[in-house]
Design a protein around this motif. Structure first.
Motif, PDB file in Angstrom:
ATOM      1  N   MET A  56       0.844  -1.198   0.000  1.00  0.00           N
ATOM      2  CA  MET A  56       0.000   0.000   0.000  1.00  0.00           C
ATOM      3  C   MET A  56       0.881   1.249   0.000  1.00  0.00           C
ATOM      4  O   MET A  56       1.800   1.369   0.788  1.00  0.00           O
ATOM      5  N   LYS A  57       0.568   2.167  -0.892  1.00  0.00           N
ATOM      6  CA  LYS A  57       1.324   3.402  -0.974  1.00  0.00           C
ATOM      7  C   LYS A  57       0.782   4.407   0.034  1.00  0.00           C
ATOM      8  O   LYS A  57      -0.338   4.296   0.533  1.00  0.00           O
ATOM      9  N   LYS A  58       1.618   5.408   0.321  1.00  0.00           N
ATOM     10  CA  LYS A  58       1.235   6.434   1.280  1.00  0.00           C
ATOM     11  C   LYS A  58      -0.056   7.123   0.853  1.00  0.00           C
ATOM     12  O   LYS A  58      -0.924   7.431   1.682  1.00  0.00           O
ATOM     13  N   GLY A  59      -0.179   7.363  -0.453  1.00  0.00           N
ATOM     14  CA  GLY A  59      -1.382   8.017  -0.966  1.00  0.00           C
ATOM     15  C   GLY A  59      -2.638   7.201  -0.717  1.00  0.00           C
ATOM     16  O   GLY A  59      -3.712   7.753  -0.456  1.00  0.00           O
ATOM     17  N   ASP A  60      -2.529   5.864  -0.799  1.00  0.00           N
ATOM     18  CA  ASP A  60      -3.676   5.002  -0.522  1.00  0.00           C
ATOM     19  C   ASP A  60      -4.153   5.199   0.916  1.00  0.00           C
ATOM     20  O   ASP A  60      -5.358   5.278   1.183  1.00  0.00           O
ATOM     21  N   PHE A  61      -3.196   5.271   1.819  1.00  0.00           N
ATOM     22  CA  PHE A  61      -3.518   5.440   3.242  1.00  0.00           C
ATOM     23  C   PHE A  61      -4.179   6.796   3.486  1.00  0.00           C
ATOM     24  O   PHE A  61      -5.182   6.888   4.202  1.00  0.00           O
ATOM     25  N   ILE A  62      -3.633   7.845   2.877  1.00  0.00           N
ATOM     26  CA  ILE A  62      -4.177   9.194   3.080  1.00  0.00           C
ATOM     27  C   ILE A  62      -5.593   9.283   2.525  1.00  0.00           C
ATOM     28  O   ILE A  62      -6.506   9.815   3.171  1.00  0.00           O
ATOM     29  N   TRP A  63      -5.788   8.733   1.310  1.00  0.00           N
ATOM     30  CA  TRP A  63      -7.123   8.771   0.700  1.00  0.00           C
ATOM     31  C   TRP A  63      -8.116   8.001   1.562  1.00  0.00           C
ATOM     32  O   TRP A  63      -9.224   8.473   1.836  1.00  0.00           O
ATOM     33  N   GLY A  64      -7.721   6.815   1.999  1.00  0.00           N
ATOM     34  CA  GLY A  64      -8.600   6.005   2.836  1.00  0.00           C
ATOM     35  C   GLY A  64      -8.899   6.663   4.165  1.00  0.00           C
ATOM     36  O   GLY A  64     -10.027   6.589   4.681  1.00  0.00           O
ATOM     37  N   LEU A  65      -7.901   7.353   4.728  1.00  0.00           N
ATOM     38  CA  LEU A  65      -8.093   8.046   5.997  1.00  0.00           C
ATOM     39  C   LEU A  65      -9.086   9.197   5.848  1.00  0.00           C
ATOM     40  O   LEU A  65      -9.941   9.419   6.726  1.00  0.00           O
ATOM     41  N   MET A  66      -8.986   9.915   4.744  1.00  0.00           N
ATOM     42  CA  MET A  66      -9.924  11.009   4.493  1.00  0.00           C
ATOM     43  C   MET A  66     -11.351  10.492   4.365  1.00  0.00           C
ATOM     44  O   MET A  66     -12.296  11.068   4.923  1.00  0.00           O
ATOM     45  N   LEU A  67     -11.505   9.387   3.643  1.00  0.00           N
ATOM     46  CA  LEU A  67     -12.836   8.808   3.487  1.00  0.00           C
ATOM     47  C   LEU A  67     -13.367   8.305   4.824  1.00  0.00           C
ATOM     48  O   LEU A  67     -14.546   8.507   5.159  1.00  0.00           O
ATOM     49  N   ALA A  68     -12.497   7.666   5.602  1.00  0.00           N
ATOM     50  CA  ALA A  68     -12.903   7.156   6.908  1.00  0.00           C
ATOM     51  C   ALA A  68     -13.341   8.293   7.827  1.00  0.00           C
ATOM     52  O   ALA A  68     -14.309   8.149   8.592  1.00  0.00           O
ATOM     53  N   ALA A  69     -12.634   9.420   7.761  1.00  0.00           N
ATOM     54  CA  ALA A  69     -12.990  10.572   8.590  1.00  0.00           C
ATOM     55  C   ALA A  69     -14.372  11.098   8.221  1.00  0.00           C
ATOM     56  O   ALA A  69     -15.181  11.444   9.090  1.00  0.00           O
ATOM     57  N   PHE A  70     -14.643  11.134   6.915  1.00  0.00           N
ATOM     58  CA  PHE A  70     -15.959  11.610   6.468  1.00  0.00           C
ATOM     59  C   PHE A  70     -17.053  10.646   6.903  1.00  0.00           C
ATOM     60  O   PHE A  70     -18.112  11.056   7.378  1.00  0.00           O
ATOM     61  N   VAL A  71     -16.786   9.344   6.743  1.00  0.00           N
ATOM     62  CA  VAL A  71     -17.759   8.327   7.151  1.00  0.00           C
ATOM     63  C   VAL A  71     -18.038   8.430   8.642  1.00  0.00           C
ATOM     64  O   VAL A  71     -19.191   8.362   9.087  1.00  0.00           O
ATOM     65  N   ALA A  72     -16.970   8.613   9.431  1.00  0.00           N
ATOM     66  CA  ALA A  72     -17.134   8.720  10.881  1.00  0.00           C
ATOM     67  C   ALA A  72     -17.987   9.937  11.245  1.00  0.00           C
ATOM     68  O   ALA A  72     -18.840   9.865  12.137  1.00  0.00           O
ATOM     69  N   PHE A  73     -17.768  11.027  10.545  1.00  0.00           N
ATOM     70  CA  PHE A  73     -18.526  12.252  10.845  1.00  0.00           C
ATOM     71  C   PHE A  73     -20.016  12.062  10.611  1.00  0.00           C
ATOM     72  O   PHE A  73     -20.850  12.530  11.391  1.00  0.00           O
ATOM     73  N   ILE A  74     -20.378  11.379   9.519  1.00  0.00           N
ATOM     74  CA  ILE A  74     -21.807  11.226   9.223  1.00  0.00           C
ATOM     75  C   ILE A  74     -22.415  10.001   9.885  1.00  0.00           C
ATOM     76  O   ILE A  74     -23.641   9.860   9.912  1.00  0.00           O
ATOM     77  N   ALA A  75     -21.588   9.100  10.424  1.00  0.00           N
ATOM     78  CA  ALA A  75     -22.109   7.871  11.018  1.00  0.00           C
ATOM     79  C   ALA A  75     -22.271   7.960  12.536  1.00  0.00           C
ATOM     80  O   ALA A  75     -23.217   7.398  13.093  1.00  0.00           O
ATOM     81  N   LEU A  76     -21.355   8.627  13.204  1.00  0.00           N
ATOM     82  CA  LEU A  76     -21.443   8.730  14.658  1.00  0.00           C
ATOM     83  C   LEU A  76     -22.679   9.541  15.056  1.00  0.00           C
ATOM     84  O   LEU A  76     -22.966  10.574  14.437  1.00  0.00           O
ATOM     85  N   PRO A  77     -23.430   9.080  16.033  1.00  0.00           N
ATOM     86  CA  PRO A  77     -24.720   9.705  16.365  1.00  0.00           C
ATOM     87  C   PRO A  77     -24.675  11.216  16.549  1.00  0.00           C
ATOM     88  O   PRO A  77     -25.501  11.946  15.982  1.00  0.00           O
ATOM     89  N   LYS A  78     -23.717  11.733  17.326  1.00  0.00           N
ATOM     90  CA  LYS A  78     -23.684  13.167  17.596  1.00  0.00           C
ATOM     91  C   LYS A  78     -23.381  13.975  16.339  1.00  0.00           C
ATOM     92  O   LYS A  78     -24.051  14.976  16.047  1.00  0.00           O
ATOM     93  N   THR A  79     -22.358  13.572  15.607  1.00  0.00           N
ATOM     94  CA  THR A  79     -21.996  14.324  14.401  1.00  0.00           C
ATOM     95  C   THR A  79     -22.984  14.067  13.271  1.00  0.00           C
ATOM     96  O   THR A  79     -23.186  14.935  12.411  1.00  0.00           O
TER      97      THR A  79
END
Length: 212
Positions: free
Chosen positions: A1-24
């Motif tokens: 896995m390249k560094k860019g793959d990790f960064i892209w996946g992390l950005m997507l995960a952050a967005f998913v977490a924001f819309i999935a967690l009850p408070k956010t």
């Protein structure tokens, strides 16, 4: 896995977490209800641009930021605002048409979702996709150092055969109509979430279609 793959996946995960967690999630839904155009701009500006960058990664095996990434993101954001309005226009129009008998099905939720997905993608989508291809091509040509770009140059540069045969004839019937049918089966408060993630697929499909 390249560094860019990790960064892209992390950005997507952050967005998913924001819309999935009850408070956010409550914050996201609340902001979307009060400021639908702003949220439409943000979600498409971020996610669809991420999809376009991912398409480059898929096709070239490398992470490369395309020329004019800021302009591309702004255009995606404006598209997000437009789609926010279009969702309301087509869903409201189909609801009224079914109630008055212009479309059969009465109160069928499945037919409602199918009508919205089909009519929207068979009328609005090709025009929108062509306009986006036009703006993308202009940015590409600017990146190549071409000066005094004319409308004729842009039109001649676009591969209309691939646009029609792939983007229109394949992605619309086999992806977008089914995807939006499922989207409009969901309660209204969840459609914005699905649309946000479909914008990633939109960026990928349009970018891959341009590079085919």
């Amino acid at each position: 896995m390249k560094k860019g793959d990790f960064i892209w996946g992390l950005m997507l995960a952050a967005f998913v977490a924001f819309i999935a967690l009850p408070k956010t999630h409550a914050i996201f839904v609340g902001l979307n209800a009060v400021h639908p155009y702003l949220i439409g701009f943000i979600k498409f500006g971020i996610l669809a641009t991420m999809g376009e960058v991912l398409a480059i990664r898929i096709s070239t095996k490398e992470w490369n930021i395309p020329y004019g990434i800021t302009a591309r993101a702004i255009i995606w954001g404006l598209i997000g605002m437009l789609i926010t309005l279009i969702f309301q226009i087509f869903s409201g129009g189909v609801t009224a048409s079914m109630a008055k008998g212009y479309l059969p099905g009465g109160e069928s939720k499945i037919l409602f979702a199918f009508y919205v997905g089909s009519i929207m993608n068979l009328t609005f989508a090709p025009t929108f996709m062509a306009a986006h291809r036009f703006s993308d091509t202009y940015i590409d040509m600017k990146g190549e150092g071409i000066q005094n770009i004319t409308v004729t140059q842009i039109v001649n540069r676009i591969d209309w055969n691939t646009f029609v045969s792939f983007v229109v004839m394949k992605t619309i019937p086999f992806f977008w109509i089914p995807a939006h049918t499922l989207t409009f089966l969901l309660p209204g408060e969840y459609r914005v979430l699905v649309a946000a993630f479909l914008s990633i697929a939109l960026g990928i499909l349009l970018a891959l279609g341009k590079r085919k």
